[in-house]
Structures are given as C-alpha cells and as structure tokens.
Design a protein around this motif. Structure first.
Motif, short mmCIF file in Angstrom:
data_model
loop_
_atom_site.label_atom_id
_atom_site.label_comp_id
_atom_site.label_asym_id
_atom_site.label_seq_id
_atom_site.Cartn_x
_atom_site.Cartn_y
_atom_site.Cartn_z
N ASP A 1 0.83 -1.20 0.00
CA ASP A 1 0.00 0.00 0.00
C ASP A 1 0.87 1.26 0.00
O ASP A 1 2.07 1.21 0.27
N ASP B 1 1.16 3.89 1.89
CA ASP B 1 1.84 4.30 3.12
C ASP B 1 3.14 3.51 3.31
O ASP B 1 4.17 4.05 3.70
N ARG B 2 3.04 2.21 3.03
CA ARG B 2 4.22 1.36 3.21
C ARG B 2 5.30 1.69 2.16
O ARG B 2 6.49 1.74 2.47
#
Lengths: 184, 80
Positions: B24, B26-27
C-alpha cells in the motif's frame, strides 16, 4: 483477431520463458493463437487481450505436458526468507567486489540457461510476472493459486536465478572462485 | 497519524514487494523514506533492481524471428 497479433512479441517472450527451446516456443505461440482464434466468440475485451493470450499460452503449455498436478503440488516456500537470500547474495558480492556481476555477464544467454534449471512451478510464475509483466493478482488469477503463493514462488525463482547467474560468472572466471552460487 | 517506522530488516524482507510496487501507498512511502537515509539498503535495492531490469530487457526476439512466426500464425488461423 488480426489485431491480437500486435501482442505476438509479448506472447513469444512469454513462450520462450516457459518452453525450453526456440522451436517449442514457436509451436506454443502458434497453438496459443489458434486456440484464441477458435474461442474468439467468448472473449471479453474488458478481460485484457494480453492477459487472455498469456492465460491460453500457459494452459496450452501445461496441458500439453500434463503437469498440472506437479504445478499445484509445488513445495511451499517462505517469501521473506527468499528476499533475505537476495540480500545475502548482495552482501557477498560487495565483499567480493563483484556487485556489478550481472553487467559483466552475457546476460541473455545466461538467463535462458538459468531459467531452464528452475523447477516448473517457479519458472511459470517468473514468466508471468517478470517476463509477462503481470501484477501478482493477475498471475494468481491466471494460475488459480493464491497471491501469497505467487509472491513466494516468484521470490524463490528470482533468488535461484541470481544464484545460478553468479555460479556461471564464477565458472567463467568473471568473479572470484569463492563467489557464492550454484544449485540451491 | 505518523508514518509507520521501517528498519533495515523490514527493507530486506520486503525488498521485492517494494520494487514491484506490491504494497500500500503508506508502506511504499515509509520504505522510500528509509532508503533516503540508508546507504546499505540502497545497495541491496540497486543490486535487485539491476537484476530485474536486465531480465525485463532481455528475451526479446528480433524481427527476423517474429515476422515468419506472424506469417505462420496467420496461415494457421486461416486454415482453422
């Protein structure tokens, strides 16, 4: 159907990565297009022409060799450990001053030779993602296996291929004889 | 909410996921942030990326192979 021929270079690359020689790959491409042509009435354009052709190609390949069971029964592997394996190879390459090993090889022929050494379940996933350009979920759908299995098989394939390539480089005197590599 | 913390062990374990963009946003961003300050992890990424880019740039047949194959495929479709 003629418009699907624009994907022929992609299908050919994919077939080369599945088959073990050029003649088999060309037969596979022809059979893929023939089956696609015969089932053109059931094709949904929204499914993606390229992915549709890859799926047919993969099915032709596996059915011709009756290897479906072997494919499903492949050993499970740990994806994180396979990633760590690549990092370990890098650390050893840095220590041995050959971090640019892939650039020193005649990469294409070496890769084909290394791919022929991969077990089929790993080679097929590698072919779909790294040669065919599929995302993990697309490859999982094409193969009928979970995304996590695609991921772990892909990472195993990449780690084994790198080990074989370093082994070839060592045999060719491109990197020092103490370099890691070889059959995992 | 602050960005999740990433250390070198995380990058090592998620090396291929990050290069493939299979995580994702954010990661992806958290790992990108770690790579900006960690030369060791940058080296691992460069080594893996070099392999992937060479794989993706190879196995391409030339036109001398593809054109006869196109003609062969068309002939087979005409005969089907």
């Amino acid at each position: 159907m003629r418009e699907t021929l624009r994907f022929l270079p992609d299908v050919h690359r994919f077939a080369i990565s599945l088959a073990r020689d050029a003649a088999d790959a060309e037969d596979l491409v022809q059979e893929t297009y023939l089956r696609a042509y015969k089932s053109r009435d059931t094709f949904r354009p929204d499914a993606g022409t390229r992915q549709w052709l890859f799926t047919i190609c993969r099915n032709v390949f596996l059915r011709a060799r009756e290897r479906d069971r072997r494919f499903v029964d492949a050993p499970e592997v740990d994806a994180a450990a396979e990633s760590e394996g690549t990092v370990a190879l890098h650390r050893q390459a840095v220590a041995g001053d050959y971090a640019d090993v892939y650039g020193r090889l005649d990469f294409g022929p070496a890769l084909e030779r290394a791919m022929a050494m991969l077990a089929e379940p790993f080679r097929v996933v590698f072919a779909l993602v790294d040669v065919g350009g599929m995302e993990y979920a697309e490859a999982a759908a094409a193969l009928g296996i979970p995304v996590g299995t695609v991921r772990s098989r892909l990472f195993r394939a990449r780690r084994e291929l790198q080990q074989h390539l370093i082994h070839f480089a060592r045999d060719a005197g491109i990197v020092p004889p103490h370099a890691p590599g070889g059959v995992p | 909410m602050s960005a999740p913390q990433v250390n070198c062990d995380d990058v090592v374990r998620e090396l291929w996921d990050w290069l493939d963009g299979e995580m994702d946003a954010d990661r992806l961003e958290a790992i990108r942030g770690h790579l900006e300050i960690c030369s060791g992890c940058n080296g691992h990424v460069a080594f893996a990326r070099d392999f992937l880019e060479r794989v993706r740039g190879t196995l391409r047949a030339d036109e001398a192979t593809l054109q006869p194959l196109r003609e062969r495929v068309l002939a087979a479709m005409r005969g089907a």
